[in-house]
Design an enzyme around this catalytic site. Sequence first.
Site, PDB file in Angstrom:
ATOM      1  N   TRP A   1     -57.977 -48.469  78.602  1.00  0.00           N
ATOM      2  CA  TRP A   1     -58.524 -48.608  80.086  1.00  0.00           C
ATOM      3  C   TRP A   1     -59.991 -48.955  79.954  1.00  0.00           C
ATOM      4  CZ3 TRP A   1     -61.154 -43.724  81.741  1.00  0.00           C
ATOM      5  CH2 TRP A   1     -61.385 -43.672  82.977  1.00  0.00           C
TER       6      TRP A   1
ATOM      7  N   ASP B   1     -56.904 -38.824  74.325  1.00  0.00           N
ATOM      8  CA  ASP B   1     -57.195 -38.827  75.865  1.00  0.00           C
ATOM      9  C   ASP B   1     -55.726 -38.488  76.334  1.00  0.00           C
ATOM     10  OD1 ASP B   1     -57.842 -39.200  78.329  1.00  0.00           O
ATOM     11  OD2 ASP B   1     -58.268 -41.400  78.347  1.00  0.00           O
TER      12      ASP B   1
ATOM     13  N   LYS C   1     -53.803 -36.896  88.057  1.00  0.00           N
ATOM     14  CA  LYS C   1     -52.526 -37.397  88.225  1.00  0.00           C
ATOM     15  C   LYS C   1     -51.653 -36.403  88.352  1.00  0.00           C
ATOM     16  CE  LYS C   1     -55.138 -40.756  87.430  1.00  0.00           C
ATOM     17  NZ  LYS C   1     -55.119 -42.105  86.835  1.00  0.00           N
TER      18      LYS C   1
HETATM   19  N1  PMP Z   1     -58.311 -41.978  80.797  1.00  0.00           N
HETATM   20  C1  PMP Z   1     -57.417 -42.660  81.087  1.00  0.00           C
HETATM   21  C2  PMP Z   1     -56.445 -43.587  80.147  1.00  0.00           C
HETATM   22  C3  PMP Z   1     -57.258 -42.973  82.356  1.00  0.00           C
HETATM   23  O1  PMP Z   1     -56.269 -43.860  83.094  1.00  0.00           O
HETATM   24  C4  PMP Z   1     -57.845 -42.562  83.494  1.00  0.00           C
HETATM   25  C5  PMP Z   1     -57.953 -42.449  84.930  1.00  0.00           C
HETATM   26  N2  PMP Z   1     -57.550 -43.856  85.440  1.00  0.00           N
HETATM   27  C6  PMP Z   1     -58.745 -41.479  83.070  1.00  0.00           C
HETATM   28  C7  PMP Z   1     -59.067 -41.021  81.516  1.00  0.00           C
HETATM   29  C8  PMP Z   1     -59.671 -40.697  83.949  1.00  0.00           C
HETATM   30  O2  PMP Z   1     -59.181 -39.594  84.825  1.00  0.00           O
HETATM   31  P1  PMP Z   1     -60.171 -38.791  85.885  1.00  0.00           P
HETATM   32  O3  PMP Z   1     -61.375 -39.119  85.651  1.00  0.00           O
HETATM   33  O4  PMP Z   1     -59.547 -39.656  87.213  1.00  0.00           O
HETATM   34  O5  PMP Z   1     -59.532 -37.496  85.811  1.00  0.00           O
END
Ligand code: PMP
Length: 398
Positions: free
Chosen positions: A131, A211, A246
Amino acid sequence: MRHFQPIARVPGDPILSLMDAYRADRNPAKLDLGVGVYKDAQGLTPIPRAVKLAEQRLLDSETSKSYIGGHGDALFGSLLSQLVLGADNPLLANRAAATQTPGGTGALRLAGEFIAQCLPGRSIWLSDPTWPIHESIFAAAGVRVGQYPYVGTDNRLNVEAMLAALSHVPQGDVVLLHACCHNPTGFDLSPRDWKRVLEVVKARELLPLIDFAYQGFGDGLAQDAFAVRLFAAELPEVLITSSCSKNFGLYRERTGALIVCAEQAEKLQDVRSQLAFIARNLWSTPPAHGAAVVATILADCNLRAAWSNELDSMRQRIAQLRTGLVSALQTHGLAERFAHLVVQRGMFSYTGLSALQVSRLRDEFSVYMVGSGRANMAGLDAERLDQLASAIARVCND
Ligand code: PMP
């Protein structure tokens, strides 16, 4: 003097510019496979019913908007740690705890600051690809970033190359691992692969930062936690970033946590004192609403069952779309070429389409995906898989 005069413009996020182009496209058959949010059959990003019910309850029962503490909502922290580590995990007695953060992004930034301030000189190693925000978060925190191979130009997971690279990472460095539903590729490690990674992590005495942004989107809530629980059981120290964006559909409520597993209860408290101190300088205390929603759901067996059923349907919808697209591609003799789509997990797929094919899909068929060939499979429309398969066949066979 004009203070702002030397300030240059940074380019916008490519995914967001893709979204602008999608919005401006007048083709009624346009398809958005770009942005990373779950979509239902109507193309909407739904609020799970359990979330709505929990919000209604909170509306009636909430008595104060005063700050929640530096580690956030304690009930949320404990229920989320159970969800991640397993309710009967012995670490939960006094060797693991969560610090609530604004989303998974906040948890990653908190981890980055912790590494920079408390473990100076350690680099963090990210999968290639990963990411893209991972790199910028750790760089912004002042942590040196390295890469280990993960998926090669042949669009295959290369575990041997990953293990070989990790076995040369300097002792004591931090390695970031995607627990499941690897973003952007969708290629996940098998349990056997994870055990091999664990051996290298042990041998090099690396600190894993796992993560966990898609718990429940791969194979199920418990199945997706396999690596997290394996590492937490086998290693003295683990960091986990958990996101509720999510799986609870709480994207904009910014709900997540950094979970720390330590060898002794006392050391856990030392680490947590540092995290609270760092968080104080970042966002002071975390936002309350999303965490209260998650805690309400997880603490109530009916809401919890409703939520987990809805999450199951989201996962099943993605899995059906994946198989549906591959069978639609079969008509064009492309099933084998795209067989990886059903092996991959979660919302994202590295399709293996080239940048040129991606731009042709956009320009000629109004199909929008990221230039790397990453497609959000949740953006597919079950009624239009044949149409998409024909478009893919055109750009692949021309
Ligand atoms: N880690 C990964 C691999 C992600 O894809 C995302 C969201 N796209 C996040 C962390 C962070 O998510 P959020 O801050 O929206 O909770």
